[in-house]
Enzyme design. Sequence first.
Site, short mmCIF file in Angstrom:
data_model
loop_
_atom_site.label_atom_id
_atom_site.label_comp_id
_atom_site.label_asym_id
_atom_site.label_seq_id
_atom_site.Cartn_x
_atom_site.Cartn_y
_atom_site.Cartn_z
N ASP A 177 -15.77 11.00 -10.59
CA ASP A 177 -16.97 11.50 -11.24
C ASP A 177 -16.59 12.82 -11.91
O ASP A 177 -15.55 13.42 -11.61
CB ASP A 177 -18.05 11.70 -10.18
CG ASP A 177 -19.25 12.43 -10.71
OD1 ASP A 177 -19.89 11.94 -11.65
OD2 ASP A 177 -19.56 13.52 -10.18
N ASP A 192 -19.25 15.79 -13.21
CA ASP A 192 -20.07 16.94 -12.81
C ASP A 192 -20.19 17.02 -11.29
O ASP A 192 -20.59 16.06 -10.63
CB ASP A 192 -21.47 16.84 -13.42
CG ASP A 192 -21.44 17.03 -14.93
OD1 ASP A 192 -20.92 18.06 -15.39
OD2 ASP A 192 -21.95 16.15 -15.66
#
Length: 218
Positions: free
Chosen positions: A11, A13
Amino acid sequence: MPKTFDLIVFDWDGTLMDSAGAIVSAIQLAAQDLGFEPPSDARARHVIGLGLIDALSLALPDLEPQRYGEMSERYRHHYLSRDLDLSLFVGVAEMLEELSRAGHLLAVATGKSRVGLDRALRVSGLGDFFHGTRCADECFSKPHPQMLEELMAEFGILPGATLMIGDTTHDLQMARNAGVPALAVSYGAHARQALETEAPLHCADTVPELAAWLRAHG
C-alpha cells in the site's frame, strides 16, 4: 536462501508515505467547505486506503451522490496543498533497495488515483523500485481483490508467493479476498487492535521492524 515471496505488494499512504494525517485533514476541510460537520479523526482515518468516492461516501454518509464530484475537488485541493511537504517513513527507501537487491518483484496497490500515485512516485524518487502499480480509479476499490489479481497475472505469480503489506484493514481484507498472505503495519491509519482482527502474518510497529521481518521471512 530461497525467497518465500516472489512478489511483494505495498500500500502507499500510511505504509510507505507518512500521509495519513494529511488525508484526514483534507477530508475534514473539504467537508467544511461543503457546509458539513467534519467527520471525526477516527472516522476519517478509517476510510484511508479506499478509492476516493468510496472513502468520501463513508466519511460523509449524508452527502448527496450528485455532490461527490464537488467533495472530491475540495479534497484534492486541500491534499495537494500539502503533499509536497509529506515525507516517506524513515527507512523506506533503504528497505525497498534491499528487497530489490534480493530479487523480489515490488508493486503498489493503492487507493490513490493514477495521477496521484504517479505524482507521489515522482516526488518521492521511488518509481524505479516498482515493477507494477494499480490504483483505485483503474480497478475496483479495496477490499475487492482486483488490484492483487491483476498484479499476480501480470507477473505470473501465484497467491502463495505474493505478499500484501498495508496499514489498514482494507488492505488485509483485499489480500484475504485474493488468497494472498498479508503483513500489517501499525504506524499508519488503523490501530493495531483492528489490524490484528484480520490475522496478518505479523504486525510491524516501525519500518525497521518491517524490514527485519522481510529479511528473515521474505
